[in-house]
Scaffold this active site. Sequence first.
Site, mmCIF file in Angstrom:
data_model
loop_
_atom_site.group_PDB
_atom_site.id
_atom_site.type_symbol
_atom_site.label_atom_id
_atom_site.label_comp_id
_atom_site.label_asym_id
_atom_site.label_seq_id
_atom_site.Cartn_x
_atom_site.Cartn_y
_atom_site.Cartn_z
ATOM 1 N N ASP A 145 -25.721 -16.179 -4.589
ATOM 2 C CA ASP A 145 -25.164 -17.167 -5.486
ATOM 3 C C ASP A 145 -26.296 -17.796 -6.302
ATOM 4 O OD1 ASP A 145 -23.421 -18.925 -6.633
ATOM 5 O OD2 ASP A 145 -23.700 -20.422 -5.081
ATOM 6 N N ASP A 203 -15.147 -20.651 -2.868
ATOM 7 C CA ASP A 203 -15.276 -20.055 -4.205
ATOM 8 C C ASP A 203 -13.911 -19.633 -4.746
ATOM 9 O OD1 ASP A 203 -17.942 -20.380 -4.087
ATOM 10 O OD2 ASP A 203 -18.465 -18.269 -3.834
ATOM 11 N N THR A 227 -22.469 -19.535 -12.445
ATOM 12 C CA THR A 227 -23.772 -20.197 -12.485
ATOM 13 C C THR A 227 -24.894 -19.240 -12.899
ATOM 14 O OG1 THR A 227 -23.941 -19.783 -10.127
ATOM 15 C CG2 THR A 227 -23.165 -21.929 -10.788
ATOM 16 N N THR A 228 -24.856 -18.021 -12.398
ATOM 17 C CA THR A 228 -25.901 -17.063 -12.767
ATOM 18 C C THR A 228 -25.774 -16.726 -14.244
ATOM 19 O OG1 THR A 228 -25.594 -16.124 -10.582
ATOM 20 C CG2 THR A 228 -26.960 -14.875 -12.088
HETATM 21 P P1 ADP Z 1 -21.862 -15.887 -11.549
HETATM 22 O O1 ADP Z 1 -22.770 -16.748 -10.716
HETATM 23 O O2 ADP Z 1 -22.256 -15.951 -12.998
HETATM 24 O O3 ADP Z 1 -20.428 -16.137 -11.309
HETATM 25 P P2 ADP Z 1 -21.481 -13.389 -10.161
HETATM 26 O O4 ADP Z 1 -22.531 -12.744 -9.327
HETATM 27 O O5 ADP Z 1 -20.336 -14.023 -9.470
HETATM 28 O O6 ADP Z 1 -22.213 -14.405 -11.117
HETATM 29 O O7 ADP Z 1 -20.949 -12.279 -11.173
HETATM 30 C C1 ADP Z 1 -19.958 -12.556 -12.086
HETATM 31 C C2 ADP Z 1 -19.823 -11.410 -13.062
HETATM 32 O O8 ADP Z 1 -19.458 -10.206 -12.391
HETATM 33 C C3 ADP Z 1 -18.734 -11.682 -14.069
HETATM 34 O O9 ADP Z 1 -19.211 -11.390 -15.359
HETATM 35 C C4 ADP Z 1 -17.611 -10.728 -13.648
HETATM 36 O O10 ADP Z 1 -16.811 -10.346 -14.745
HETATM 37 C C5 ADP Z 1 -18.390 -9.594 -13.083
HETATM 38 N N1 ADP Z 1 -17.607 -8.749 -12.169
HETATM 39 C C6 ADP Z 1 -16.981 -9.082 -11.028
HETATM 40 N N2 ADP Z 1 -16.363 -8.017 -10.475
HETATM 41 C C7 ADP Z 1 -16.598 -6.958 -11.283
HETATM 42 C C8 ADP Z 1 -16.240 -5.569 -11.287
HETATM 43 N N3 ADP Z 1 -15.519 -5.032 -10.317
HETATM 44 N N4 ADP Z 1 -16.685 -4.820 -12.307
HETATM 45 C C9 ADP Z 1 -17.433 -5.350 -13.281
HETATM 46 N N5 ADP Z 1 -17.804 -6.626 -13.333
HETATM 47 C C10 ADP Z 1 -17.404 -7.436 -12.369
#
Ligand code: ADP
Length: 535
Positions: free
Chosen positions: A58, A382, A91-92
Amino acid sequence: MSEVPILKETTRSTGREALRNNITAALALAGAVRTTLGPRGQDKLLIDDQGRTMVTNDGVTVLESAKVEHPVARMLINASTTQDRIARDGTTSAVLLSAELLQNAWELVLQGVHPSAIARGYRMAEDACREHFSSLTLEATVERQHQAAQTSLSGKIHAAMQDLLASLAVEAGKAVLENQDGQRKADPTRVKILTQTGGAMTDSRLVTGLVLGKQRVNDAMPKHIKAGKIALVDGGLERKELMGNVTLKVTSTGVLESFRQEEKRLLTQQVQQLIDLGVTLFACKDGIDDDMHGLLSKAGIQAYRRVARSDLDLLARGCGATLSYDVKSLHESDLGAFISSKNERWDGTMHWIVQTEEGGATFIAKGSTEEAVGEVERCFADALGVACQLLEEPALLPGGGATQIALARHLRRQAERIPGREQLAIEAYADALEVIPRVLAENAGLDPLDTLLQVVAKQSTHDGDDAHHIGLDVVAKQPSNMVESGVLEPLRITRQVLAGATEAALSVLRIDDVLWARQDPSIPDGIGMDENELQ
Ligand code: ADP
Ligand code: MG
């Protein structure tokens, strides 16, 4: 110009040099969380001063635990913390986007574009994105709410748990959904999370009402009571400790006894007050004197002591009661109402279950070890955040970079119409948005550039009005329709990522003078990038 005395002890960097240093710090910070983005992101092992460890992917957790002193890096961390507070996710992405906006701004500065023109262009770009959202959003149907909650868990826990937690989170969100002055409000902090070590993760479940790991103070009290009035006290119903160095001088044999009698009389009076108010359920933060158990039981009152303040607050919100400082200051208007209150034994432990008018729910997180329970708890929180957002604002966007690519394409078309240098900044903003699909591809082991080009080409050659659904499915490792794959994110998260990242980048661009007291605090240690990357 002679130096102002205060500047003698300071290191100063101005203009381009200041901007260059600040951007280097921002990029170093983004570098630290880059590999955690998306379901294929890597975990980070965090070790604190005391040697305690935590594995997480996270972004905000990583950043908040890093000892970062660089003020610009701190500005970006704050943007990420705000993102967490407002949208509870993304957040990322917020940190990556702000760093990318800054890097692209630097390239424009090198070409001779003034930071203020860049700032204007970035604002125009953000506004254009905001306006364009309405043509990209999808309605959050029940199925899609579940998919979005599941998307927020991808990569964090195994598939069967993702599915279970997503369902429970949506259900819990509904249990706390209220209508406040015509606005839908779903506050995730109203869902109580109870952790229990033992059993499998898949035994985690949701219970309607509020469940506390407590039992009534005395078995003689009723085990199950129906609808009635509840009183909540932030103190106790017990003898007061004598303050400080008070000495009680006992001059004759009866004095101590009469002192005790008087204390008991005062406590009895308080119990009588509860009875007169018609209270049948009583809970307090401190103790309840043993001598009072009999009286309370006889009056049919179910009483609980040593209830955590946070639980008293949840009870107060659920029952519409007000916490009172002590029993003496309780008024009729402080009382709340409950539908039922009972004690039940689950897995050998007594639990107190209260049903209230205002709904409310308790999530019971289970797992074989403390770490496993902690993981279930964090993942549920979450997914619950996402579910609550969607209940308040039921609008979704396709994930996997599809939305960022669609916005970038839209911005490039808009930029053509702007005659000034802002045109370049709008294009730079469009390029920056593509950092999300690029990093998603990179973390999935794909070539970032080729993958991005493939997705862009697929969107622009697609027939029909759903081109913006095409993104990168990192599981299938190819461009696909994200709505069909069920990779969806709340509009509020993406909108806040853009707003927060733009704001953070603009604040950095506005700085043209940096004064360091004593010494230049270093750019985040160990996560640094090669200074020569920026020229
Ligand atoms: P953040 O802290 O920004 O929420 P995450 O590590 O949770 O970062 O990643 C979020 C990103 O991953 C989003 O852009 C989301 O659309 C993408 N994402 C989640 N699941 C998938 C998937 N199966 N295929 C492609 N992208 C995905
Ligand atoms: Mg996320």
